[in-house]
Write an enzyme that holds these catalytic residues in place. Structure first.
Site, short mmCIF file in Angstrom:
data_model
loop_
_atom_site.label_atom_id
_atom_site.label_comp_id
_atom_site.label_asym_id
_atom_site.label_seq_id
_atom_site.Cartn_x
_atom_site.Cartn_y
_atom_site.Cartn_z
N LYS A 117 30.43 54.28 28.17
CA LYS A 117 29.20 54.00 28.61
C LYS A 117 27.96 54.80 27.43
CE LYS A 117 29.14 55.91 32.86
NZ LYS A 117 28.21 56.51 34.01
N LYS A 197 37.51 47.64 40.54
CA LYS A 197 37.47 48.47 41.56
C LYS A 197 36.21 48.18 42.31
CE LYS A 197 35.54 52.99 40.83
NZ LYS A 197 35.65 54.60 40.97
N LYS A 200 30.30 51.42 43.56
CA LYS A 200 28.92 51.81 43.78
C LYS A 200 27.86 51.19 43.01
CE LYS A 200 29.08 56.90 43.52
NZ LYS A 200 29.03 57.15 42.05
#
Ligand code: AMP
Ligand code: TRP
Length: 334
Positions: A117, A197, A200
């Site tokens: 990231k 996966k 959220k």
């Protein structure tokens, strides 16, 4: 090497960053397990961690409260577990800094999450140092067990390394956490793309992500539209038939059966989907109702969190005091 273990202690700490609306994956992989391990346990809503990437203050405030409400709604009992919001306990930031003074840029630069990231000129500096803050979360409470998903185990390992190094340099200060064995827990996959996966941080309208706060009709629709395969055989084969396997795993997790067993009673994919949808709705609907009640009574929720923060701070401040003294800080504050 001093590891400073406290015999007989099995304290547990885990946390969730309120960076998105929690999913069925968070429920099965984290919250439901938190509920089953509450004595001598600390559960933190890690809102400081949510500042490491671009964020908006208003949704962050709401998500922090909503995540805390979901902790309680999922069955965490404030009389047993200590549930609190990270920023309510200032010791986290202070110990985080002390640990930045012990961690090396080499080891922080190796963190997979940072490499994925971060690493850009405009990456927030806090994304780089955040494993030190997470190490502080763990070490402040003398946690021995730190149940996390696989993507966080590298951070727990760093907490361990930093604790051992600090103890070696400055004297026995921290309890060194254990490296948890890789959790056997099934990873709930995205219903629309079973290679990923269920996360959220997916976009709000992601079709394959069941949010803990989704209404029953939304849950049912998402499950009915889950991607499966065309061959029609009701066989548990996560590699060849990941979509179907995911549904069987979800159903099994909710009924306490192995996936193959959970799917064995159904002939057609549609029937398995209906059963899975029923089980998910049965599990999440009461949680959503309790969440909504708590969110409707902000004073009560705030009071619960104030209690948690006070209890957390008592433990955290003691550890911080030891660390300050050991590393050579002087001053009136102790
Ligand atoms: P995250 O949402 O990735 O920050 O993870 C918070 C917690 O929820 C961790 O303990 C994860 O292991 C768990 N978790 C998150 N997503 C899933 C998933 N799809 N399946 C199982 N557990 C999950
Ligand atoms: N960083 C973790 C995540 O993104 C959440 C977290 C914060 C955590 N502090 C923690 C997990 C301490 C375990 C222990 O999922």
């Amino acid at each position: 090497m001093t590891t400073h273990p406290l015999p007989g202690r099995d304290r547990l700490l885990s946390g969730i960053t309120p960076s998105g609306s929690l999913t069925l994956g968070n429920y099965l992989g984290a919250l439901r397990r938190f509920r089953d391990a509450q004595d001598d346990a600390f559960y933190v809503v890690a809102n400081l961690h949510a500042l490491t990437t671009a964020h908006d203050p208003t949704p962050l405030r709401e998500r922090t409260m909503s995540t805390a409400a979901l902790f309680f709604a999922s069955g965490l009992d404030p009389d047993r577990a200590t549930v609190f919001v990270q920023s309510d306990v200032p010791a986290h930031v202070e110990l985080g800094y002390l640990l930045e003074c012990v961690a090396y840029v080499g080891e922080l630069g190796r963190m997979i999450q940072f490499k994925e990231k971060g690493g850009q000129p405009r990456t927030r500096a806090s994304l780089f140092t955040y494993p030190c803050l997470m190490a502080a979360d763990i070490l402040l409470y003398e946690a021995v067990r730190v149940p996390v998903g696989g993507d966080q185990s590298q951070h727990v390992e760093l907490a361990r390394d930093v604790a051992i190094r600090f103890n070696g340099l400055y004297g026995p200060t921290f309890v060194v956490p254990e490296l948890a064995a890789a959790p056997a827990a099934a990873r709930v996959r995205d219903l629309a793309d079973p290679a990923r996966k269920m996360s959220k941080s997916a976009p709000d309208d992601a079709a394959g992500v069941i949010r803990m706060l989704d209404r029953p009709d939304v849950i049912r629709r998402k499950i009915q539209r889950a991607v499966t395969d065309g061959d029609g055989r009701m066989v548990y084969d996560p590699d060849a038939k990941p979509g179907l396997a995911n549904l069987a795993e979800i159903l099994g997790a909710l009924t306490g059966q192995a996936p193959a067993e959970a799917m064995s009673g159904y002939g057609r994919y549609g029937d398995l989907k209906s059963a899975c949808a029923d089980a998910v709705v049965d599990a999440l609907d009461p949680v959503r109702r309790r969440h909504d009640q708590l969110m409707g009574d902000v004073d009560e929720l705030t009071a619960l969190l104030a209690r948690g923060a006070q209890r957390a701070a008592e433990v955290a401040d003691r550890t911080l005091g030891r660390a300050r003294a050991a590393i050579g800080l002087v001053g009136a504050r102790r």
